[in-house]
Design a protein around this motif. Structure first.
Motif, PDB file in Angstrom:
ATOM      1  N   SER A 179       0.815  -1.219   0.000  1.00  0.00           N
ATOM      2  CA  SER A 179       0.000   0.000   0.000  1.00  0.00           C
ATOM      3  C   SER A 179       0.845   1.264   0.000  1.00  0.00           C
ATOM      4  CB  SER A 179      -0.936   0.010   1.210  1.00  0.00           C
ATOM      5  OG  SER A 179      -0.194   0.107   2.422  1.00  0.00           O
ATOM      6  N   ILE A 180       2.106   1.174   0.428  1.00  0.00           N
ATOM      7  CA  ILE A 180       2.931   2.393   0.499  1.00  0.00           C
ATOM      8  C   ILE A 180       3.447   2.823  -0.862  1.00  0.00           C
ATOM      9  CG2 ILE A 180       3.656   1.677   2.807  1.00  0.00           C
ATOM     10  CD1 ILE A 180       6.521   1.381   1.614  1.00  0.00           C
ATOM     11  N   TYR A 181       3.243   1.997  -1.892  1.00  0.00           N
ATOM     12  CA  TYR A 181       3.773   2.342  -3.215  1.00  0.00           C
ATOM     13  C   TYR A 181       2.739   3.054  -4.092  1.00  0.00           C
ATOM     14  CZ  TYR A 181       7.573  -0.726  -1.844  1.00  0.00           C
ATOM     15  OH  TYR A 181       8.629  -1.296  -1.172  1.00  0.00           O
ATOM     16  N   SER A 182       1.575   3.345  -3.548  1.00  0.00           N
ATOM     17  CA  SER A 182       0.563   4.099  -4.284  1.00  0.00           C
ATOM     18  C   SER A 182       1.069   5.513  -4.546  1.00  0.00           C
ATOM     19  CB  SER A 182      -0.734   4.149  -3.466  1.00  0.00           C
ATOM     20  OG  SER A 182      -1.551   5.217  -3.869  1.00  0.00           O
ATOM     21  N   LEU A 183       0.946   5.981  -5.777  1.00  0.00           N
ATOM     22  CA  LEU A 183       1.440   7.314  -6.133  1.00  0.00           C
ATOM     23  C   LEU A 183       0.720   8.400  -5.350  1.00  0.00           C
ATOM     24  CD1 LEU A 183       1.869   7.062 -10.018  1.00  0.00           C
ATOM     25  CD2 LEU A 183       3.657   7.113  -8.271  1.00  0.00           C
ATOM     26  N   ASP A 184      -0.585   8.233  -5.152  1.00  0.00           N
ATOM     27  CA  ASP A 184      -1.335   9.233  -4.385  1.00  0.00           C
ATOM     28  C   ASP A 184      -0.854   9.266  -2.943  1.00  0.00           C
ATOM     29  OD1 ASP A 184      -3.633  11.118  -4.014  1.00  0.00           O
ATOM     30  OD2 ASP A 184      -4.284   9.530  -2.644  1.00  0.00           O
ATOM     31  N   PHE A 185      -0.599   8.101  -2.370  1.00  0.00           N
ATOM     32  CA  PHE A 185      -0.100   8.021  -0.998  1.00  0.00           C
ATOM     33  C   PHE A 185       1.269   8.686  -0.879  1.00  0.00           C
ATOM     34  CE2 PHE A 185       2.755   5.717   1.904  1.00  0.00           C
ATOM     35  CZ  PHE A 185       2.167   6.019   3.105  1.00  0.00           C
ATOM     36  N   ARG A 199      12.227   7.370   4.512  1.00  0.00           N
ATOM     37  CA  ARG A 199      12.312   6.857   5.878  1.00  0.00           C
ATOM     38  C   ARG A 199      11.335   5.699   6.091  1.00  0.00           C
ATOM     39  NH1 ARG A 199      11.798  11.075  10.446  1.00  0.00           N
ATOM     40  NH2 ARG A 199      12.590   9.283  11.620  1.00  0.00           N
ATOM     41  N   LEU A 200      10.146   5.794   5.519  1.00  0.00           N
ATOM     42  CA  LEU A 200       9.174   4.715   5.636  1.00  0.00           C
ATOM     43  C   LEU A 200       9.671   3.466   4.900  1.00  0.00           C
ATOM     44  CD1 LEU A 200       6.374   3.716   6.551  1.00  0.00           C
ATOM     45  CD2 LEU A 200       5.460   4.635   4.399  1.00  0.00           C
ATOM     46  N   TYR A 201      10.234   3.662   3.724  1.00  0.00           N
ATOM     47  CA  TYR A 201      10.758   2.538   2.939  1.00  0.00           C
ATOM     48  C   TYR A 201      11.866   1.817   3.707  1.00  0.00           C
ATOM     49  CZ  TYR A 201      13.200   0.011  -0.757  1.00  0.00           C
ATOM     50  OH  TYR A 201      13.813  -0.963  -1.506  1.00  0.00           O
ATOM     51  N   ALA A 299      11.603   8.034  -6.605  1.00  0.00           N
ATOM     52  CA  ALA A 299      11.177   7.644  -7.954  1.00  0.00           C
ATOM     53  C   ALA A 299      11.783   6.299  -8.348  1.00  0.00           C
ATOM     54  CB  ALA A 299      11.583   8.720  -8.959  1.00  0.00           C
ATOM     55  N   LEU A 300      13.040   6.089  -8.032  1.00  0.00           N
ATOM     56  CA  LEU A 300      13.717   4.838  -8.375  1.00  0.00           C
ATOM     57  C   LEU A 300      13.090   3.648  -7.641  1.00  0.00           C
ATOM     58  CD1 LEU A 300      16.044   3.518  -9.904  1.00  0.00           C
ATOM     59  CD2 LEU A 300      17.520   3.975  -7.940  1.00  0.00           C
ATOM     60  N   ILE A 301      12.766   3.840  -6.381  1.00  0.00           N
ATOM     61  CA  ILE A 301      12.131   2.770  -5.603  1.00  0.00           C
ATOM     62  C   ILE A 301      10.774   2.409  -6.196  1.00  0.00           C
ATOM     63  CG2 ILE A 301      11.080   2.210  -3.370  1.00  0.00           C
ATOM     64  CD1 ILE A 301      13.301   3.983  -2.101  1.00  0.00           C
ATOM     65  N   LEU A 302       9.997   3.433  -6.573  1.00  0.00           N
ATOM     66  CA  LEU A 302       8.673   3.187  -7.148  1.00  0.00           C
ATOM     67  C   LEU A 302       8.773   2.466  -8.487  1.00  0.00           C
ATOM     68  CD1 LEU A 302       6.894   6.574  -6.327  1.00  0.00           C
ATOM     69  CD2 LEU A 302       6.646   4.394  -5.142  1.00  0.00           C
ATOM     70  N   ILE A 303       9.752   2.848  -9.296  1.00  0.00           N
ATOM     71  CA  ILE A 303       9.943   2.197 -10.602  1.00  0.00           C
ATOM     72  C   ILE A 303      10.341   0.735 -10.417  1.00  0.00           C
ATOM     73  CG2 ILE A 303      11.436   2.132 -12.645  1.00  0.00           C
ATOM     74  CD1 ILE A 303      11.549   5.215 -12.456  1.00  0.00           C
ATOM     75  N   LEU A 307       8.418  -2.698 -11.683  1.00  0.00           N
ATOM     76  CA  LEU A 307       9.088  -3.684 -12.522  1.00  0.00           C
ATOM     77  C   LEU A 307       8.976  -5.076 -11.906  1.00  0.00           C
ATOM     78  CD1 LEU A 307      12.328  -1.767 -13.588  1.00  0.00           C
ATOM     79  CD2 LEU A 307      10.357  -2.363 -15.031  1.00  0.00           C
ATOM     80  N   VAL A 308       9.116  -5.127 -10.574  1.00  0.00           N
ATOM     81  CA  VAL A 308       8.991  -6.405  -9.883  1.00  0.00           C
ATOM     82  C   VAL A 308       7.567  -6.969 -10.041  1.00  0.00           C
ATOM     83  CG1 VAL A 308       8.946  -7.512  -7.617  1.00  0.00           C
ATOM     84  CG2 VAL A 308      10.808  -5.950  -8.202  1.00  0.00           C
ATOM     85  N   LEU A 309       6.574  -6.092  -9.895  1.00  0.00           N
ATOM     86  CA  LEU A 309       5.186  -6.519 -10.047  1.00  0.00           C
ATOM     87  C   LEU A 309       4.931  -6.996 -11.480  1.00  0.00           C
ATOM     88  CD1 LEU A 309       3.121  -3.857  -8.069  1.00  0.00           C
ATOM     89  CD2 LEU A 309       3.671  -6.179  -7.382  1.00  0.00           C
ATOM     90  N   GLY A 310       5.558  -6.279 -12.442  1.00  0.00           N
ATOM     91  CA  GLY A 310       5.356  -6.633 -13.846  1.00  0.00           C
ATOM     92  C   GLY A 310       5.956  -7.981 -14.210  1.00  0.00           C
ATOM     93  N   ASN A 311       6.994  -8.364 -13.485  1.00  0.00           N
ATOM     94  CA  ASN A 311       7.659  -9.640 -13.772  1.00  0.00           C
ATOM     95  C   ASN A 311       7.151 -10.783 -12.909  1.00  0.00           C
ATOM     96  OD1 ASN A 311       9.369  -8.481 -15.693  1.00  0.00           O
ATOM     97  ND2 ASN A 311      10.826  -7.811 -14.127  1.00  0.00           N
TER      98      ASN A 311
END
Length: 312
Positions: A179-185, A199-201, A299-303, A307-311
């Motif tokens: 849930s923390i990877y939502s762009l709106d969040f 810090r959350l990551y 941005a790098l963490i979100l990307i 990519l992990v989800l896509g694979n």
């Protein structure tokens, strides 16, 4: 007015405790308030002396009559600040339904308790508000901003107040990591400082021990904001390298003028002001270079996550 119980967390700084206590007892409403002092245990035998000094200083105040009642909770072992706060606040807030929290380096203005209790009463049933902050950074306000308070998606850790409704249900173990990877969040979380998501990551990776980052994420997930005073009711006196999280280089950033604290502020619902959010973000992002690095890192963490989800 309902007087919320006050919770103070102390460890090994007797001088800080004495300074904060002396100011707190002079606050309007102190004698109508219960004070709970949670004393953490020593990490090892080398630190026992300072812990004992703090506990002796706390016990001296127990029968002074400065508060409606003082309860002292002494931990046998060292819990650390995060576990101390989570367990201590949970214990008190479950019983009383609301709480005002201070750390041992948060020196209050005489109007601090008055402001916190009035806000707790005013916003109790406002589901858009989850926390009341006692400390406010020194930022520049728009010339046409006339309110005595403002709202933010950044929570405050050194002095704050909350209700049981906003404290209950926090994902302290961060089991719901996706849930923390939502762009709106992420956008809302970082709207008042590019340090928040990073810090959350790190916390999800086991590289952090911040209760406030986890609580702040819970508030944002549930669309709850923090009410801040325009002028701070708290001065942080811990920027002397005596604590784990407050360092000497933070002193300038944390400096405020307590004489500006408003005795009778107008407390009314206010809309989120984007100009103030921008000022807060500038204050907490650590300068241009740091802001760019953190934003790029986010941005790098979100990307990578996508990519992990896509694979998968």
């Amino acid at each position: 007015m309902t007087y919320a119980p006050i919770v103070m967390f102390v460890y090994n700084r007797a001088d800080h405790f004495n300074t904060v206590y002396s100011a707190l007892k002079n606050c309007i409403g102190a004698r109508d308030s219960e004070l709970f002092v949670f004393c953490d245990g020593a990490k090892n035998s080398d630190g026992q002396k300072k812990v004992d000094e703090v506990r002796a200083a706390v016990r001296e105040k127990e029968s002074a009559g400065d508060f409606k009642k003082i309860q002292i909770i002494e931990r046998e072992k060292n819990m650390g600040l995060a576990s101390s706060v989570i367990s201590g606040v949970t214990e008190v807030i479950n019983k009383y339904g609301r709480v005002i929290v201070l750390e041992d380096d948060s020196m209050p203005s005489e109007y601090f308790l008055k402001f916190m209790n009035e806000c707790l009463d005013k916003f109790e049933n406002n589901r858009e508000i989850g926390v009341i902050a006692g400390f406010a950074p020194k930022i520049e306000f728009p010339p046409d901003y006339k309110h005595d308070i403002f709202t933010s998606y950044r929570s405050c850790s050194c002095s704050w107040a909350a209700w049981k409704r906003s404290w209950t249900g926090v994902d302290w173990e961060l089991q719901d990591k996706n849930s923390i990877y939502s762009l709106d969040f992420v956008r809302r979380l970082n709207s008042n400082g590019s340090d928040r998501f990073i810090r959350l990551y790190r916390q999800t990776k086991g590289n952090g021990s911040s209760w406030s980052v986890r609580f702040g994420a819970h508030l944002v997930k549930n669309s709850m904001m923090t009410v801040y005073p325009r002028y701070s009711y708290i001065q942080n006196i811990g920027c002397d390298s005596s604590g784990v999280h407050s360092k000497s280089e933070d002193e300038k950033k944390m400096a405020v003028d307590l004489t500006k604290a408003i005795e009778n502020p107008v407390i009314e619902p206010v809309k989120l002001d984007r100009r103030i959010q921008k000022a807060m973000k500038k204050h907490y992002s650590g300068g241009f270079v740091s802001d760019v690095k953190r934003t790029a890192g986010t941005a790098l963490i979100l990307i990578k996550h996508r990519l992990v989800l896509g694979n998968a």
